[in-house]
Enzyme design. Structure first.
Site, PDB file in Angstrom:
ATOM      1  N   PHE A  68       0.935  -1.162  -0.140  1.00  0.00           N
ATOM      2  CA  PHE A  68       0.008  -0.078   0.120  1.00  0.00           C
ATOM      3  C   PHE A  68       0.806   1.041   0.067  1.00  0.00           C
ATOM      4  O   PHE A  68       1.926   1.393   1.037  1.00  0.00           O
ATOM      5  CB  PHE A  68      -1.025  -0.004   1.179  1.00  0.00           C
ATOM      6  N   GLN A  69       0.711   2.066  -0.741  1.00  0.00           N
ATOM      7  CA  GLN A  69       1.431   3.430  -0.947  1.00  0.00           C
ATOM      8  C   GLN A  69       2.702   3.092  -1.211  1.00  0.00           C
ATOM      9  O   GLN A  69       3.639   4.019  -0.751  1.00  0.00           O
ATOM     10  CB  GLN A  69       1.047   4.291   0.220  1.00  0.00           C
TER      11      GLN A  69
ATOM     12  N   LYS B 270       9.617   2.899   6.774  1.00  0.00           N
ATOM     13  CA  LYS B 270       9.248   3.239   8.072  1.00  0.00           C
ATOM     14  C   LYS B 270       9.746   2.442   9.353  1.00  0.00           C
ATOM     15  O   LYS B 270      10.014   2.901  10.195  1.00  0.00           O
ATOM     16  CB  LYS B 270       7.748   2.531   7.992  1.00  0.00           C
TER      17      LYS B 270
ATOM     18  N   MET C  83      -0.270  33.614 -22.281  1.00  0.00           N
ATOM     19  CA  MET C  83       0.674  33.082 -23.321  1.00  0.00           C
ATOM     20  C   MET C  83       0.690  32.318 -24.218  1.00  0.00           C
ATOM     21  O   MET C  83       1.551  32.185 -25.403  1.00  0.00           O
ATOM     22  CB  MET C  83       1.890  32.669 -22.453  1.00  0.00           C
TER      23      MET C  83
END
Ligand SMILES: Cc1ncc(C[n+]2csc(CCOP(=O)(O)OP(=O)(O)O)c2C)c(N)n1
Lengths: 195, 578
Positions: free
Chosen positions: B129-130, B179, B493
C-alpha cells in the site's frame, strides 16, 4: 563523425548508480551498445565499461554529465585504437555433430574456441575476442545446428592508463590536488592558480 | 520540551544515546540550522511526524495543502534565504506529488532536501500500500537521492544530503526512509556535518592561465558584453560581480534567473536577455566582440537559434559546473570555478575602462524600445489596463524593495521586464521548468525565507487556479503574502502563441475563473478586484498597507501580447518589436 567509443567510468559501489548513468544516455535517445559493470583495480571502486556509437563531441558532453554525478569518480572515453578490449561469447552446439563432422572440429580450432562443457547431447564453447571474431563463428556454426548463443558486454583496458590507485588517493584528500581535479577534457593548459 | 532540550544537550556532550531513526532525522535538521519545514503527513512518514510533535518551538512545520505546494514553498524559501529548503512527504502519492517541484529545483539549481517516508523495508517491491519506486522516479530530477533502510545510516546520510544540496551547483536531494528505519532505535553518537565526499568535487580548481587569457580578451575588446545568470546570486558574488563590471566599464544583461543580482538602475545594467528580453541586449549579442557569460547556462530561451548566436564573438564562460562549459555555446576561454573566487581574480587583471560609445549603442536600442513598445505598455490609449502599467505602479510603491514572486506566462515575462529591484535574491520565478502553479506556494516559502520583506506574488488567472489550495496554508499559518492576480481571462501566453503562430486558432485557452475575491474571503483573506485604471494605485496601496495577506485581482486587457519577442527557432537579432 560517429564511431565506436568506449567510456570507462570509475565509481563508488552504490545501488541506483547504474540507473543514474544509464539515463544520461536514454534521456538523449542514445543507444548503449554494451554495458559492463565490474570491480576495478582498486578495492571498493567500481568500473563501468560502456560502448556507444557517437561523435566525439557528444561523447565528451556525455562524460561531463556522467562525472557530474555525485558518486562518479572519473569518466574517460577512448577510441578502439586506444584500448585493448575483449568480449566473451558462448556457443552451444549438438555434440554428435562435432563428433562426426571433422570440419566442425577444425573450424572451432581455427576460431580459438575452447570447450567449456561437454555433454552427451551438447557441447558449450567459448571464444574471447572482438565483435567480428565472435560474430564470424555464429555464421560458421549456424549450418551445424547452433542451439544457443550469447555474448558478454565489452571489457576494456585503456592502453596508456596508469590505473586508478594514485587518483583515488587524491580524491580521498579533503583538498584534491591538481591531478584529481584536472579534467580530461580541459587538459590543454596545466597550470593551476593559487592565490 | 524540557526533555528535548536535555536530550539535545546530551548530544552536544557527545554521549551515546538510544534514539529512533525519526529523532535522528529531526536532530540532523536542528544541527543543520533548519528552522522551517514544509510538509504533509501520511502513513509511511508517521514516525517522523510523531517525533516532530516534541519539536514544537524548535522546528516550525508548515502544513501545506498539497505536497507540490510544500516543495515550491521550500524552493521559495531557499531562493530568498539562500539556505536549504526542507520538505517532508509520505510515500506513494505524497512522494510523486513532489516530482514537479524536484524537476523545477533541479533545472533552476535550488537547494532543497526532501525527506519522504517509504513502506517497511521488507515490503519493498511487493506493491505494498502506497509503495512507489521513489528513488527511480526521482533519479532524473535530483542532484542526489538515497534510500535509507537502516536507522544507523540516518545521521551520515542527512549530513551528506545537506552538503550535496547546497555545495557546488546547488540542487534538490531526496532521502527516502523506510518506516522500519524511522522506528528503529539505535545508538546515536552525535551528528557530524559532511564537508567532503571523495567522488564529488563541488568546485573545480581555478586555472590561472584561463583567468589570464580571459582578462587579456577583455582588455583587448572593443565591444565587450557581460551576460549573467543565477550563478552570481547562488555564489553570493553580487559585490564581486559589480566590482568586475564597474572596473571594466562592461555593459551587463541578465537572464530571468539572474534578475536582481544587479540593481535595475545600475548604469551598466542594460536589461534582460532572451525571448522576451530587451531589444539592445538581444541584438547586440550578435555584435559584441567578447561575450562574457557569468553563472548562466545558455538556455535556448536565452540564445534563440544557436547556429546564429554570437558567432562573431569570442566567448568567455565562468561557471562552477564543468558540464556547462561548451554544452550549448562553444567557449574560447572557460573560466570554471566559483565566480565568488574567479570574478575578483579577473577584476584584478582587467584594465579600468569605459566603453562609452559601445554603451551608447545599448541606450539607443533602449530608446527605440521605449518609443515603440514600452511607452505604449506603460501609457496605453485603451481603457483596458496593461500588465506593464500595473507593475509600473507597483514599482512606485515598493521602490524596488519587495520580493517579487511570479508564476508562468505573460505576467511573468512582463513582471521580469518591468519590475525594479534594488536588492539581490528578490526575484523568485520558475525559469527553467516554467511551472504554472509555482508562485503561490513559492511566495509562502519566500516569506518564511525573508520574513522582514514584502513579498508580492504576481500570478495569472490560469496559474492561480493550479495551486490556489495553498490559500489554506496562508489562512492557517499566516504567511503575509500579497497576491496580485493579473486576470486577462485567457491562458495568455499560449493564446499569444496561437495568435502569432497558429493563425489565431484559440484552442482551449479561454479559461473561466471563479470569483477570486470571494474565494480568498472563504479563507479569511481580504481581497479586492479592480478593472478601472483610476482605482489601480489606491488598490495596490491598500494591498501593500494591509496588515496580513491580501488578494488583489486586476482585470487587464484580454488580448495583449508580450513584446519584444524572439520567436522560437529565430536568431536573437531577429527579435520582433510587434
Ligand atoms: C504546469 C503547466 N502547464 C502548462 C503550461 C503551459 N503554459 C505556459 S504559459 C500558460 C498560460 C498561463 O496562463 P495564465 O496563468 O493565465 O497567465 P498569463 O499568460 O495569462 O499571464 C500555459 C498554459 C505550463 N507552463 N505549466
Amino acid at each position: 563523425m560517429k564511431q565506436e567509443y568506449t567510456i570507462t567510468v570509475y565509481t563508488e559501489n552504490q545501488v541506483g548508480l547504474l540507473n543514474r548513468i544509464a539515463i544520461i544516455f536514454t534521456r538523449r535517445k542514445i543507444n548503449i551498445d554494451s554495458l559492463n559493470t565490474s570491480p576495478s583495480e582498486v578495492e571498493s571502486v567500481h568500473r563501468f565499461t560502456i560502448v556507444i556509437n557517437e561523435t566525439e563531441e557528444v561523447v565528451r558532453k556525455l562524460c561531463r554529465q556522467i562525472e557530474k554525478q555525485v558518486e562518479v569518480l572519473k569518466a574517460y572515453y577512448n577510441t578502439n585504437e586506444e584500448i585493448v578490449w575483449q568480449e566473451l561469447a558462448l556457443y552451444k552446439v549438438p555434440t554428435e555433430i562435432i563428433a562426426e563432422e571433422v570440419k566442425v572440429e577444425r573450424l572451432l580450432r581455427e576460431h580459438g574456441a575452447k570447450a567449456v562443457v561437454i555433454r552427451k547431447d551438447y557441447t558449450v564453447f567459448e571464444v574471447a575476442g572482438h565483435r567480428e571474431e565472435t560474430d564470424n563463428l555464429i555464421k560458421v556454426l549456424e549450418p551445424y545446428g547452433l542451439i544457443e548463443f550469447v555474448r558478454s558486454a565489452r571489457v576494456a583496458i585503456i592502453k596508456d592508463s596508469a590505473g586508478f590507485h594514485l587518483k583515488l588517493k587524491e580524491f580521498e584528500a579533503a583538498d584534491p590536488g591538481e591531478d584529481a581535479a584536472e579534467n580530461e577534457f580541459l587538459n590543454r593548459q596545466e597550470e593551476v592558480f593559487t592565490m | 520540551m524540557e526533555t528535548l532540550e536535555l536530550e539535545m544537550k546530551k548530544t552536544a556532550e557527545n554521549k551515546v544515546e538510544n534514539i529512533s531513526g525519526s529523532e535522528a532525522v529531526l536532530k540532523a535538521l536542528i544541527e543543520e540550522s533548519v528552522t522551517t519545514v514544509f510538509g504533509y503527513p501520511g502513513g509511511a512518514i508517521m514516525p517522523i511526524y510523531d517525533a516532530l510533535f516534541d519539536y514544537d518551538g524548535h522546528l516550525n512545520h508548515i502544513l501545506v495543502r498539497h505536497e507540490q505546494g510544500a516543495i515550491h514553498a521550500a524552493q521559495g524559501y531557499a531562493r530568498t534565504s539562500g539556505d536549504v529548503g526542507v520538505v517532508f512527504a509520505t510515500s506513494g502519492p505524497g512522494a510523486t506529488n513532489l516530482v514537479t517541484g524536484l524537476a523545477d529545483a533541479q533545472i533552476d539549481s535550488t537547494p532543497v532536501v526532501a525527506i519522504t517516508g517509504q513502506v517497511f523495508a521488507h515490503l519493498l517491491g511487493t506493491d505494498a500500500f502506497q509503495e512507489t519506486d521513489v528513488i527511480n522516479i526521482t533519479t532524473p530530477v535530483t542532484k542526489w537521492n538515497y534510500q535509507v533502510t537502516d536507522a544507523t545510516e540516518i545521521p551520515a546520510v542527512l549530513a551528506k544530503a545537506f552538503y550535496i544540496a547546497k555545495s557546488g551547483r546547488p540542487g534538490p536531494v531526496l532521502i527516502d526512509i523506510t518506516k522500519n528505519a524511522q522506528l528503529q532505535k539505535f545508538d546515536y553518537k552525535g551528528y557530524e556535518k559532511c564537508t567532503h565526499i571523495r567522488s564529488y568535487r563541488p568546485k573545480p580548481i581555478i586555472r590561472k592561465t584561463f583567468v589570464e587569457e580571459a582578462a587579456k580578451l577583455i582588455n583587448e575588446a572593443k565591444k565587450p558584453f557581460v551576460i549573467f545568470g543565477q550563478g552570481v546570486i547562488l555564489g553570493r558574488a553580487e559585490q564581486e560581480f559589480k566590482a568586475f563590471i564597474e572596473k571594466g566599464g562592461l555593459p551587463a544583461a541578465w537572464t530571468v534567473l539572474g534578475l536582481s543580482a544587479l540593481e535595475t538602475d545600475h548604469p551598466l545594467n542594460v536589461g534582460m536577455l532572451g525571448m522576451h528580453g530587451n531589444y539592445g541586449p538581444n541584438v547586440l549579442t550578435n555584435e559584441c566582440d567578447v561575450l562574457i557569460a557569468v553563472g548562466m547556462r545558455f538556455d535556448d530561451r536565452v540564445t534563440g537559434r544557436l547556429d546564429k548566436y554570437a558567432k562573431q564573438a569570442k566567448v568567455i564562460h565562468l561557471d562552477i559546473d564543468p558540464a556547462e562549459i561548451d554544452k550549448n555555446v562553444k567557449t574560447t576561454v572557460p573560466v570554471w570555478g566559483d565566480c565568488k573566487e574567479t570574478l575578483p581574480m579577473l577584476t584584478a587583471l582587467i584594465e579600468e575602462k569605459q566603453h562609452t560609445d559601445w554603451l551608447k549603442r545599448f541606450n539607443q536600442y533602449t530608446k527605440e524600445e521605449v518609443e515603440l513598445v514600452i511607452n505604449k505598455e506603460m501609457h496605453p490609449d485603451a481603457a483596458e489596463m496593461t500588465m506593464a502599467e500595473v507593475i509600473d505602479s507597483l514599482n512606485e510603491l515598493t521602490r524596488g524593495e519587495a520580493v517579487i514572486v511570479t508564476d508562468v506566462g505573460q505576467h511573468q515575462m512582463i513582471a521580469c521586464r518591468y519590475a525594479k529591484f534594488v536588492r539581490s535574491k528578490s526575484n523568485v520565478t520558475s525559469g527553467g521548468l516554467g511551472t504554472m502553479g509555482f508562485a503561490l506556494p513559492a511566495a509562502i516559502g519566500a516569506k518564511y525565507g525573508a520574513p522582514d520583506r514584502t513579498v508580492v506574488a504576481i500570478i495569472g488567472d490560469g496559474g492561480f487556479q493550479m495551486t490556489l489550495q495553498e490559500l489554506g496554508t496562508i489562512m492557517q499559518f499566516g504567511a503575509e503574502v500579497k497576491m496580485l492576480i493579473l486576470n486577462n481571462n485567457f491562458l495568455g501566453m499560449v493564446r499569444q502563441w496561437q495568435e502569432l503562430f497558429h493563425s489565431r486558432r484559440y484552442s482551449f485557452v479561454d479559461i473561466q475563473s471563479p470569483d477570486f475575491v470571494t474565494i480568498a474571503k472563504g479563507y479569511g483573506i481580504t481581497g479586492r478586484s479592480v478593472n478601472a485604471r483610476k482605482e489601480l494605485k489606491a488598490a495596490l496601496k491598500e494591498m501593500l498597507d494591509h496588515k496580513g495577506s491580501y488578494l488583489l485581482e486586476v482585470m487587464v486587457g484580454k488580448e495583449n501580447n508580450v513584446f519584444p519577442m524572439v520567436p522560437q527557432g529565430c536568431s536573437v537579432s531577429e527579435i520582433r518589436l510587434k
